[in-house]
Design a protein around this motif. Sequence first.
Motif, short mmCIF file in Angstrom:
data_model
loop_
_atom_site.label_atom_id
_atom_site.label_comp_id
_atom_site.label_asym_id
_atom_site.label_seq_id
_atom_site.Cartn_x
_atom_site.Cartn_y
_atom_site.Cartn_z
N VAL A 125 0.85 -1.19 0.00
CA VAL A 125 0.00 0.00 0.00
C VAL A 125 0.89 1.24 0.00
CG1 VAL A 125 -1.71 1.32 1.28
CG2 VAL A 125 -1.87 -1.16 1.21
N GLN A 126 0.61 2.13 -0.93
CA GLN A 126 1.35 3.39 -0.99
C GLN A 126 0.37 4.54 -1.02
OE1 GLN A 126 4.00 3.08 -4.40
NE2 GLN A 126 5.70 2.60 -3.03
N LEU A 127 0.67 5.56 -0.27
CA LEU A 127 -0.16 6.75 -0.22
C LEU A 127 0.68 7.95 -0.65
CD1 LEU A 127 -1.84 6.18 3.27
CD2 LEU A 127 -2.70 5.49 1.03
N VAL A 128 0.17 8.70 -1.62
CA VAL A 128 0.89 9.87 -2.11
C VAL A 128 -0.08 11.04 -2.17
CG1 VAL A 128 2.24 10.88 -3.96
CG2 VAL A 128 2.46 8.43 -3.46
N GLU A 129 0.21 12.06 -1.38
CA GLU A 129 -0.65 13.25 -1.35
C GLU A 129 -0.20 14.26 -2.41
OE1 GLU A 129 0.19 12.15 3.08
OE2 GLU A 129 1.32 12.37 1.21
N SER A 130 -1.16 15.03 -2.87
CA SER A 130 -0.87 16.13 -3.79
C SER A 130 -1.97 17.18 -3.66
CB SER A 130 -0.77 15.64 -5.24
OG SER A 130 -1.99 15.08 -5.66
N GLY A 131 -1.74 18.33 -4.23
CA GLY A 131 -2.76 19.36 -4.27
C GLY A 131 -2.59 20.47 -3.26
N GLY A 132 -1.59 20.35 -2.40
CA GLY A 132 -1.36 21.42 -1.44
C GLY A 132 -0.82 22.66 -2.13
N GLY A 133 -0.76 23.73 -1.37
CA GLY A 133 -0.24 24.98 -1.93
C GLY A 133 -0.69 26.15 -1.10
N LEU A 134 -0.66 27.31 -1.75
CA LEU A 134 -1.03 28.56 -1.09
C LEU A 134 -2.42 28.99 -1.52
CD1 LEU A 134 -0.15 31.02 0.64
CD2 LEU A 134 0.74 32.01 -1.49
N ALA A 135 -3.25 29.35 -0.56
CA ALA A 135 -4.59 29.84 -0.85
C ALA A 135 -4.88 31.04 0.03
CB ALA A 135 -5.63 28.75 -0.61
N SER A 171 -2.76 3.52 -3.88
CA SER A 171 -2.67 2.28 -4.64
C SER A 171 -2.74 1.07 -3.71
CB SER A 171 -1.36 2.26 -5.43
OG SER A 171 -0.25 2.33 -4.58
N GLY A 172 -3.53 0.11 -4.11
CA GLY A 172 -3.57 -1.15 -3.38
C GLY A 172 -4.62 -1.29 -2.33
N LEU A 173 -5.47 -0.26 -2.13
CA LEU A 173 -6.42 -0.43 -1.04
C LEU A 173 -7.83 0.03 -1.32
CD1 LEU A 173 -7.01 2.51 0.42
CD2 LEU A 173 -4.77 2.16 1.33
N ILE A 174 -8.06 0.79 -2.35
CA ILE A 174 -9.39 1.36 -2.54
C ILE A 174 -10.45 0.26 -2.71
CG2 ILE A 174 -10.84 2.70 -4.09
CD1 ILE A 174 -9.21 4.39 -2.27
N ASP A 175 -10.11 -0.84 -3.34
CA ASP A 175 -11.10 -1.88 -3.56
C ASP A 175 -11.29 -2.77 -2.34
OD1 ASP A 175 -10.21 -2.32 -7.06
OD2 ASP A 175 -11.72 -1.07 -6.10
N GLU A 176 -10.53 -2.54 -1.31
CA GLU A 176 -10.67 -3.30 -0.09
C GLU A 176 -11.38 -2.45 0.96
OE1 GLU A 176 -8.83 -6.30 -2.06
OE2 GLU A 176 -9.74 -6.40 -0.07
N ASP A 177 -11.68 -3.06 2.08
CA ASP A 177 -12.33 -2.32 3.15
C ASP A 177 -11.30 -1.68 4.07
OD1 ASP A 177 -15.26 -4.45 3.63
OD2 ASP A 177 -14.85 -2.76 2.30
N PHE A 178 -10.83 -0.54 3.66
CA PHE A 178 -9.88 0.23 4.47
C PHE A 178 -10.56 1.48 4.99
CE2 PHE A 178 -5.43 -1.19 4.28
CZ PHE A 178 -5.53 -2.24 3.40
N GLY A 179 -9.97 2.04 6.01
CA GLY A 179 -10.34 3.37 6.44
C GLY A 179 -9.22 4.32 6.01
N VAL A 180 -9.59 5.42 5.36
CA VAL A 180 -8.60 6.40 4.93
C VAL A 180 -8.94 7.73 5.59
CG1 VAL A 180 -7.59 7.63 2.99
CG2 VAL A 180 -8.25 5.23 2.74
N ALA A 181 -7.96 8.35 6.16
CA ALA A 181 -8.18 9.60 6.87
C ALA A 181 -7.18 10.66 6.44
CB ALA A 181 -8.07 9.40 8.38
#
Length: 125
Positions: free
Chosen positions: A1-11, A24-34
């Motif tokens: 399982v790999q988690l990669v964030e994007s979209g941050g910046g200045l607002a 990758s590797g977890l959306i089709d399974e029963d995971f909790g993502v926070a």
Amino acid sequence: VQLVESGGGLAQAGGSLTLSCAASGLIDEDFGVAWFRQAPGKEREGVSFIHTGDSITEYAQSVMNRFTISKDNSRETVYLQMNSLKSEDTAVYYCAARFPPHGGAWDNEAMYTYWGRGTQVTVSS
């Protein structure tokens, strides 16, 4: 399982940003993502949670009605839409995943096994 964030910046205060967590590797399974965040000099705190199976969501009181968490199984991605941004939303935002998805407080970071490296969000007032 790999988690990669994007979209941050200045607002600007009152503006919007959308964060993405490529999970990758977890959306089709029963995971909790926070999403968690950590502001300078403060402890990391839970922002929002989604169950990848039944789409149950949770939010911190501080972001209720401003932030929306969602998922796109086809893209294996979890999103955090952030509206009406405030200066106090400035922090590094982390995506985290846990299995099983439920059991204990959703914002207990000790329950999360997988973590991304984080993305910086800066809100100017």
